[in-house]
Design an enzyme around this catalytic site. Structure first.
Site, PDB file in Angstrom:
ATOM      1  N   SER A  37       0.780  -1.233   0.000  1.00 15.96           N
ATOM      2  CA  SER A  37       0.000   0.000   0.000  1.00 15.96           C
ATOM      3  C   SER A  37       0.812   1.283   0.000  1.00 15.96           C
ATOM      4  O   SER A  37       0.233   2.360  -0.199  1.00 15.96           O
ATOM      5  CB  SER A  37      -0.966   0.003   1.187  1.00 15.96           C
ATOM      6  N   GLY A  81       3.116 -12.486   2.324  1.00 13.67           N
ATOM      7  CA  GLY A  81       4.535 -12.775   2.240  1.00 13.67           C
ATOM      8  C   GLY A  81       5.407 -11.598   1.891  1.00 13.67           C
ATOM      9  O   GLY A  81       6.624 -11.758   1.700  1.00 13.67           O
TER      10      GLY A  81
END
Length: 529
Positions: free
Chosen positions: A112, A359
Site C-alpha cells: 500500500s 509474504g
C-alpha cells in the site's frame, strides 16, 4: 502504513487467521537461512562512516537481525535517512530454497505504499492544471457510480485520496491483465454499498485509490502504470521500481514466504496480484528506491537532475490538511493526500504508510521536522511483527527522531460504561471472484474490558490475497480483548491481556449511539436488535 499484526493473533483477518502452506513445500528454519546469506551489503552515504560498523545504526541492525530470527523472516532490507546521512542495508536471503543474499537493490512488493505514488502522480496533474483535488470525480469520470447516487455525484478527488469516500473499500476482484483491467474494475464498483457520507468518516478504502488511478488514466490518455513511470518513477531515477513482474527479469527478487510451525516456507502463490489493484498496492521496489522516495518527499520537489517535479508547497500540501481522523493501527489526525498523518506526544507529526501483501510486508515513515525517514521491506508473513516493532511502537521514532506515540494508559471500566460498546459487529469484503465475505465479531463485557470472538467466513473456501491489513479469511473463531485508555479509544490486547501494539476506536452515529467499530481502519457496523 499497513496494519501488520504480530502474534499472538489480533484483530483483523490475516492477523488472526493463519494460512496453511501448500502441500510439498520444504520448510527451512530462519536460524538456518539467515546466516547463509554471508555478510549483508550496506552503504552509508552523505557523511557516514561506511561499511556495517556505523554506531548510529548498530542497534537497528541488531533489532532487525533479532526479529528475523524470532519471526521467521528469511530476508529484509532497510533504508534510513538521518542528519543528511543515508544508510541502506540488506539482510538474509531472498529465497529459503535457493538462497541469494538480499541487498539494497533487491526488489519486494511494497503493497500500500504504492498509494503515495498514486497520490503524487495526481499532484503532478494538479500542478499542471489538469485535475482539481476538490472537484467531483464525475468531472473526470462522467459515468462513475457506486450504489448510492448522492455519493456517486458528490465524492471528490480529495476524498478518494484521504480515505473518506465512504463506500465499502475492500474490493479485490480480478479483471485480468489487459490494459482495460482498471476501467473494468471501476465500472464494477456500481454495486458497492455506501457506509458513510463522503467526507465525514475515515475508513481505509482500497477501491477509492483504484478510482484515483483510473482518473490518472483518463487524464493522461495512457495506462496507470505508464503514467506513473513517466511522471514520477523515471524522473526520480527509481531504476528498481516497477509494476509488472515482466519488468523485473534480471533483478534480485525477494520471494514470498509463509510461516509454518515457526519456519519460513517458500510460497510462490503469494506473489501474483490483480492488475486492476495496481494503484492501491501494485508497486515492486527496493529499499534504496524507497529511501530515494522519502528524500524526494522531504525535499523541495526537485528530481536528482534538478528538474522540478512538484513545488515544495505541493509536497507540504500532501501531508497537511488531514481528512477525518481515527485509527489505522496507530492514532491518526487523518489522511492527507494518501499519507497517514500521525500525531505524537511532542506535537510533531509522523508521515507514514507501509504495505501488506501475502509474504511481502513493508513499513515506511518520515518525520519531516527531524529530516528522518525509515523504510523496511521483508519477504515473510512474519514481517508483520518486526514492522510493528519498528513502525508502530516508539523504538525507532524515539531513538532517531525524538518523538513518541500519544500516551495510552488503559483503565478498567464499569459494566455500565462498557454497555454501549457491547454487541455484534460486522464488516465485509469482496474477493477476487466477486463474492461477498463477512467477518463477525462479538464484543462482550468482561473484567473492565471488552472480550471479543471473531468469526470470518470465506464462501469460496480458499486463501484470498488482500492489501495493508487485508487478509485471507477462512471459517474460524479467534479470541481477543479491547482495553480503553480514553473515551472511544482502546488498545488491542491478545487473549492473555497483553498489548499487541495497535489501537482501535469506536464511532458514534447521529443519535449518539455507537454505530461503528473502526479496526485496522475498517468500519465494522454495530448490529443492535
Amino acid at each position: 502504513m499497513s496494519s501488520g499484526r504480530p502474534e499472538p493473533p489480533r484483530w483483523s483477518r490475516r492477523g488472526f487467521l493463519s494460512t496453511a502452506a501448500a502441500a510439498g513445500c520444504a520448510a527451512v528454519s530462519l536460524g538456518t537461512a539467515a546466516p547463509a546469506a554471508g555478510s549483508p551489503r550496506s552503504a552509508v552515504r552523505g557523511g557516514g562512516t561506511g561499511g556495517t560498523g556505523n554506531s548510529l545504526f548498530n542497534a537497528l541492525d541488531a533489532k532487525i537481525e533479532e526479529g528475523m530470527r524470532a519471526y521467521a523472516i528469511p530476508g529484509a532490507a532497510v533504508g534510513v535517512f538521518l542528519d543528511g546521512q543515508e544508510y541502506v542495508k540488506g539482510y538474509g536471503v531472498t529465497n529459503v530454497d535457493h538462497p541469494v543474499p538480499v541487498d539494497g537493490d533487491t526488489v519486494f512488493r511494497v503493497g500500500s505504499t504504492t498509494k503515495t505514488f498514486t497520490g503524487t502522480t495526481v499532484m503532478r496533474l494538479v500542478e499542471r492544471g489538469e485535475v482539481e483535488l476538490d472537484a467531483p470525480v464525475r468531472r473526470y469520470l462522467p459515468d462513475f457510480g457506486v450504489a448510492d447516487p448522492f455519493a456517486s455525484a458528490q465524492v471528490t478527488v480529495r476524498q478518494l485520496l484521504n480515505h473518506s469516500a465512504g463506500w465499502l473499500g475492500d474490493d479485490y476482484q480480478d479483471f485480468g491483465g489487459g490494459d482495460d483491467a482498471l476501467a473494468r474494475f471501476v465500472a464494477s464498483m456500481a454495486r458497492l454499498p455506501q457506509l458513510t457520507a463522503p467526507g465525514e468518516v475515515f475508513a481505509y478504502n482500497n477501491a477509492a485509490l483504484c478510482v484515483a488511478g483510473r482518473i490518472i488514466e483518463v487524464v493522461t490518455g495512457t495506462t496507470y502504470e505508464a503514467a506513473v513511470r513517466e511522471l514520477v518513477i523515471d524522473p526520480l531515477e527509481l531504476g528498481h521500481s516497477r509494476f509488472s513482474s515482466d519488468e523485473i527479469v534480471g533483478f534480485n527478487v525477494a520471494a514470498s514466504h509463509d510461516v509454518v510451525d515457526g519456519k519460513a516456507v517458500l510460497e510462490p502463490s503469494f506473489w501474483p496480484q490483480p492488475r486492476c489493484l495496481a494503484p492501491t498496492g501494485g508497486l515492486i521496489s527496493s529499499a534504496r528506491d524507497q529511501l530515494s522516495w522519502a528524500r524526494f518527499h522531504l525535499g523541495d520537489g526537485a528530481a536528482p537532475g534538478g528538474t522540478r517535479l512538484l513545488s515544495k508547497q505541493s509536497l507540504e500540501r500532501m501531508r497537511s490538511a488531514p481528512g477525518p481522523g481515527g485509527t489505522l493501527v496507530v492514532e491518526l489526525d487523518g489522511m492527507g493526500v494518501t499519507w497517514m498523518l500521525r500525531p505524537t506526544a511532542q506535537g510533531r507529526r509522523i508521515v507514514q504508510h507501509g504495505g501488506t501483501w501475502p509474504g511481502q510486508i513493508s513499513g515506511f515513515l518520515m518525520v519531516p521536522s527531524s529530516g528522518f525517514a525509515l523504510t523496511l521491506l521483508t519477504n515473510s508473513e512474519g514481517g508483520k511483527r518486526l514492522r510493528d516493532e519498528l513502525f508502530t511502537d516508539d523504538w525507532a521514532v524515539s531513538r532517531y527522531a525524538g518523538v513518541t506515540n500519544l500516551p495510552a494508559t488503559t483503565k478498567a471500566l464499569s459494566g455500565q460504561e462498557l454497555a454501549p460498546y457491547e454487541g455484534r459487529y460486522m464488516a465485509q469484503r469482496i474477493n477476487e471472484e466477486g463474492a461477498v465475505e463477512d467477518t463477525v465479531i462479538e464484543l462482550t463485557r468482561q473484567n473492565g474490558q471488552l472480550h471479543g470472538t471473531q468469526t470470518a467466513h470465506d464462501p469460496a473456501g480458499r486463501d484470498e490475497a488482500a492489501l495493508e491489513e487485508e487478509d485471507s479469511v477462512q471459517d474460524q473463531a479467534t479470541e481477543m480483548k479491547v482495553a480503553f485508555y480514553r473515551r472511544d479509544f482502546a488498545l488491542d490486547l491478545d487473549p492473555e491481556g497483553r498489548p499487541v501494539g495497535t489501537r482501535t476506536d469506536f464511532v458514534h452515529g447521529p443519535d449518539g449511539k455507537v454505530l461503528w467499530w473502526r479496526n485496522h481502519g475498517r468500519l465494522h457496523r454495530h448490529q443492535t436488535q
